[in-house]
Design a protein around this motif. Structure first.
Motif, PDB file in Angstrom:
ATOM      1  N   PHE A 172       0.818  -1.210   0.000  1.00 57.96           N
ATOM      2  CA  PHE A 172       0.000   0.000   0.000  1.00 57.96           C
ATOM      3  C   PHE A 172       0.857   1.267   0.000  1.00 57.96           C
ATOM      4  CE2 PHE A 172      -3.993  -1.983   2.185  1.00 57.96           C
ATOM      5  CZ  PHE A 172      -4.275  -2.663   1.022  1.00 57.96           C
ATOM      6  N   CYS A 173       0.191   2.365  -0.291  1.00 56.64           N
ATOM      7  CA  CYS A 173       0.814   3.694  -0.348  1.00 56.64           C
ATOM      8  C   CYS A 173       1.506   4.035   0.975  1.00 56.64           C
ATOM      9  CB  CYS A 173      -0.263   4.731  -0.650  1.00 56.64           C
ATOM     10  SG  CYS A 173       0.342   6.436  -0.690  1.00 56.64           S
ATOM     11  N   HIS A 174       2.698   4.591   0.878  1.00 58.51           N
ATOM     12  CA  HIS A 174       3.451   4.972   2.077  1.00 58.51           C
ATOM     13  C   HIS A 174       3.232   6.428   2.460  1.00 58.51           C
ATOM     14  CE1 HIS A 174       5.935   6.385  -1.213  1.00 58.51           C
ATOM     15  NE2 HIS A 174       6.664   7.102  -0.366  1.00 58.51           N
ATOM     16  N   GLU A 175       2.451   7.171   1.640  1.00 59.23           N
ATOM     17  CA  GLU A 175       2.326   8.618   1.862  1.00 59.23           C
ATOM     18  C   GLU A 175       0.973   9.050   2.412  1.00 59.23           C
ATOM     19  OE1 GLU A 175       4.864  10.873  -1.409  1.00 59.23           O
ATOM     20  OE2 GLU A 175       3.550   9.376  -2.348  1.00 59.23           O
ATOM     21  N   PHE A 176      -0.129   8.546   1.852  1.00 58.45           N
ATOM     22  CA  PHE A 176      -1.435   9.148   2.108  1.00 58.45           C
ATOM     23  C   PHE A 176      -2.435   8.126   2.656  1.00 58.45           C
ATOM     24  CE2 PHE A 176       0.380  11.335  -1.684  1.00 58.45           C
ATOM     25  CZ  PHE A 176       0.725  12.524  -1.049  1.00 58.45           C
ATOM     26  N   GLU A 177      -3.043   8.459   3.783  1.00 56.69           N
ATOM     27  CA  GLU A 177      -4.039   7.599   4.406  1.00 56.69           C
ATOM     28  C   GLU A 177      -5.243   7.396   3.490  1.00 56.69           C
ATOM     29  OE1 GLU A 177      -5.245   5.745   8.332  1.00 56.69           O
ATOM     30  OE2 GLU A 177      -3.539   5.879   6.974  1.00 56.69           O
ATOM     31  N   GLU A 178      -5.618   8.440   2.761  1.00 55.91           N
ATOM     32  CA  GLU A 178      -6.742   8.329   1.841  1.00 55.91           C
ATOM     33  C   GLU A 178      -6.488   7.231   0.809  1.00 55.91           C
ATOM     34  OE1 GLU A 178      -9.141  11.056  -1.483  1.00 55.91           O
ATOM     35  OE2 GLU A 178      -7.594  11.962  -0.205  1.00 55.91           O
ATOM     36  N   ASN A 179      -5.268   7.151   0.314  1.00 57.04           N
ATOM     37  CA  ASN A 179      -4.924   6.092  -0.646  1.00 57.04           C
ATOM     38  C   ASN A 179      -5.014   4.711   0.000  1.00 57.04           C
ATOM     39  OD1 ASN A 179      -4.440   7.963  -2.628  1.00 57.04           O
ATOM     40  ND2 ASN A 179      -2.218   7.790  -2.572  1.00 57.04           N
ATOM     41  N   ARG A 180      -4.484   4.575   1.220  1.00 56.56           N
ATOM     42  CA  ARG A 180      -4.501   3.273   1.876  1.00 56.56           C
ATOM     43  C   ARG A 180      -5.934   2.786   2.124  1.00 56.56           C
ATOM     44  NH1 ARG A 180       0.184   5.642   4.197  1.00 56.56           N
ATOM     45  NH2 ARG A 180      -0.957   6.549   5.957  1.00 56.56           N
ATOM     46  N   ILE A 181      -6.803   3.695   2.507  1.00 57.41           N
ATOM     47  CA  ILE A 181      -8.211   3.331   2.735  1.00 57.41           C
ATOM     48  C   ILE A 181      -8.852   2.865   1.427  1.00 57.41           C
ATOM     49  CG2 ILE A 181     -10.482   4.247   3.345  1.00 57.41           C
ATOM     50  CD1 ILE A 181      -8.999   6.075   5.366  1.00 57.41           C
ATOM     51  N   ALA A 182      -8.580   3.566   0.338  1.00 55.41           N
ATOM     52  CA  ALA A 182      -9.124   3.181  -0.973  1.00 55.41           C
ATOM     53  C   ALA A 182      -8.557   1.839  -1.424  1.00 55.41           C
ATOM     54  CB  ALA A 182      -8.814   4.269  -2.007  1.00 55.41           C
ATOM     55  N   GLN A 183      -7.304   1.598  -1.117  1.00 55.54           N
ATOM     56  CA  GLN A 183      -6.669   0.341  -1.523  1.00 55.54           C
ATOM     57  C   GLN A 183      -7.214  -0.843  -0.733  1.00 55.54           C
ATOM     58  OE1 GLN A 183      -2.599   1.713  -1.138  1.00 55.54           O
ATOM     59  NE2 GLN A 183      -2.852   3.024  -2.931  1.00 55.54           N
ATOM     60  N   VAL A 184      -7.475  -0.635   0.560  1.00 54.29           N
ATOM     61  CA  VAL A 184      -8.138  -1.665   1.371  1.00 54.29           C
ATOM     62  C   VAL A 184      -9.481  -2.032   0.739  1.00 54.29           C
ATOM     63  CG1 VAL A 184      -9.388  -2.042   3.535  1.00 54.29           C
ATOM     64  CG2 VAL A 184      -7.061  -1.136   3.580  1.00 54.29           C
ATOM     65  N   LYS A 185     -10.242  -1.036   0.350  1.00 52.07           N
ATOM     66  CA  LYS A 185     -11.574  -1.261  -0.216  1.00 52.07           C
ATOM     67  C   LYS A 185     -11.497  -2.098  -1.483  1.00 52.07           C
ATOM     68  CE  LYS A 185     -15.677   1.222  -1.849  1.00 52.07           C
ATOM     69  NZ  LYS A 185     -16.294   2.569  -2.067  1.00 52.07           N
ATOM     70  N   GLU A 186     -10.527  -1.797  -2.349  1.00 51.46           N
ATOM     71  CA  GLU A 186     -10.434  -2.512  -3.623  1.00 51.46           C
ATOM     72  C   GLU A 186      -9.950  -3.943  -3.450  1.00 51.46           C
ATOM     73  OE1 GLU A 186     -11.444  -1.622  -6.823  1.00 51.46           O
ATOM     74  OE2 GLU A 186     -12.469  -0.207  -5.509  1.00 51.46           O
ATOM     75  N   ILE A 187      -8.982  -4.153  -2.554  1.00 50.39           N
ATOM     76  CA  ILE A 187      -8.534  -5.520  -2.270  1.00 50.39           C
ATOM     77  C   ILE A 187      -9.704  -6.338  -1.725  1.00 50.39           C
ATOM     78  CG2 ILE A 187      -7.222  -6.896  -0.605  1.00 50.39           C
ATOM     79  CD1 ILE A 187      -5.339  -6.150  -2.653  1.00 50.39           C
ATOM     80  N   SER A 188     -10.454  -5.775  -0.780  1.00 47.99           N
ATOM     81  CA  SER A 188     -11.580  -6.474  -0.169  1.00 47.99           C
ATOM     82  C   SER A 188     -12.668  -6.780  -1.198  1.00 47.99           C
ATOM     83  CB  SER A 188     -12.171  -5.639   0.973  1.00 47.99           C
ATOM     84  OG  SER A 188     -11.219  -5.431   1.993  1.00 47.99           O
ATOM     85  N   LYS A 189     -12.876  -5.863  -2.122  1.00 44.55           N
ATOM     86  CA  LYS A 189     -13.900  -6.053  -3.156  1.00 44.55           C
ATOM     87  C   LYS A 189     -13.566  -7.255  -4.032  1.00 44.55           C
ATOM     88  CE  LYS A 189     -15.942  -3.680  -7.153  1.00 44.55           C
ATOM     89  NZ  LYS A 189     -15.930  -2.411  -7.948  1.00 44.55           N
ATOM     90  N   VAL A 190     -12.340  -7.314  -4.531  1.00 46.25           N
ATOM     91  CA  VAL A 190     -11.934  -8.429  -5.390  1.00 46.25           C
ATOM     92  C   VAL A 190     -11.917  -9.742  -4.606  1.00 46.25           C
ATOM     93  CG1 VAL A 190     -10.029  -9.373  -6.763  1.00 46.25           C
ATOM     94  CG2 VAL A 190     -10.656  -6.970  -6.989  1.00 46.25           C
ATOM     95  N   ALA A 191     -11.414  -9.690  -3.367  1.00 49.04           N
ATOM     96  CA  ALA A 191     -11.379 -10.890  -2.534  1.00 49.04           C
ATOM     97  C   ALA A 191     -12.778 -11.432  -2.288  1.00 49.04           C
ATOM     98  CB  ALA A 191     -10.684 -10.585  -1.213  1.00 49.04           C
TER      99      ALA A 191
END
Length: 278
Positions: A172-191
């Motif tokens: 996940f992104c090392h800079e922005f919390e907003e990115n990490r939250i969005a990335q969690v959502k997309e991983i969970s969606k595909v899973a």
């Protein structure tokens, strides 16, 4: 065990070193196979610092990582900070190298590189090593706040007990919390769309007290939350942060073991998790 072996290696010439590693690989495989429960899956996640020893810049860390993999014999290895055919690898290896394929050769695993972005005349992203054959794919992850592109490497494969599994390795992104939250959502969606038992793992660049961590909802279980909730995985094993994870569905698995391995081959520590099928 690992530390003492590689202290000895320093005094060996190149030919002796590789012969020693081969003998170590095969003896480790024999021991691991004898001990492995066929109703379990073992996952190793490791940020490999782009194939370079962080304490000795310009020196490869792949032989040591391959020895580690073959000692513990996980079913799958999720790797982060992986270079493929970059000028950075040429500075370490004397030529451009695909790190995943080099590790696949050293271990006998099937390898896959998921490019997150173009970098240094090659690619940079995630890697997977899987025992046996697998169907691999790349999932591009969102970066709504900008910054470095991010991806997840996916594999669907059959274990030795004929059970099928899907796994994702990500960074996940090392800079922005907003990115990490969005990335969690997309991983969970595909899973959630998979009809297979799913595990996902990687360097998530988030801490257990973060908003991004709290946004991981549903059936997912953090393998490190109960046995060692404050076991660091980055920087210092004494007081560093815990940012590397393995997540699983507790309706499909029970946790057998969780370890953070104390080895000096990267600026992260590998996390080794064994899960048992319900």
């Amino acid at each position: 065990m690992i530390k003492s072996i590689f202290t000895i290696e320093i005094e060996m010439n190149s030919v002796s070193k590789h012969l020693f590693l081969l003998l170590f690989f095969f003896s480790s495989i024999t021991i691991a196979l004898a001990q492995k429960d066929t109703n379990t899956i073992t996952v190793l996640t490791y940020n490999i610092y782009h194939g370079e020893d962080p304490a000795n810049r310009g020196t490869s860390n792949l032989d040591e990582i391959a020895a580690l993999i073959l000692q513990y014999s996980p079913d799958v290895v999720a790797m982060q900070e992986v270079d493929s055919m970059t000028t950075r690898t040429a500075g370490v290896y004397g030529k451009k190298v695909d790190l995943v394929q080099e590790l696949a050769k050293l271990t006998g695993y099937s390898g896959y590189f998921a490019k997150a972005m173009d970098y240094a005349e090659g690619g940079y992203g995630e890697g997977l090593l899987v025992k046996g054959e697998a169907i691999f794919s790349t999932q591009n992850l969102p970066i709504p706040h900008g910054g470095e592109p991010r991806a997840a490497a996916w594999a669907e494969f059959k274990l030795s007990n004929d059970k099928k599994i899907a796994i994702a390795g990500t960074h996940f992104c090392h800079e922005f919390e907003e990115n990490r939250i969005a990335q969690v959502k997309e991983i969970s969606k595909v899973a959630g769309q998979s009809n297979l038992p799913v595990i996902w793992a990687g360097d998530l660049n988030l801490r257990p007290d973060s908003e991004a961590y709290r946004s991981i909802i549903g059936t997912w279980k953090d393998a490190g939350s109960d046995p060692t909730p404050y076991s660091p995985t980055f920087g210092s094993l004494k007081d560093g942060p815990r940012i590397d994870y393995v997540w699983f569905d507790p309706s499909k698995f029970t946790l057998e073991s969780y370890q953070v391995l104390d080895v000096p081959f990267s600026d992260h520590y590998p996390v080794l998790v064994t899960l048992k099928f319900k």
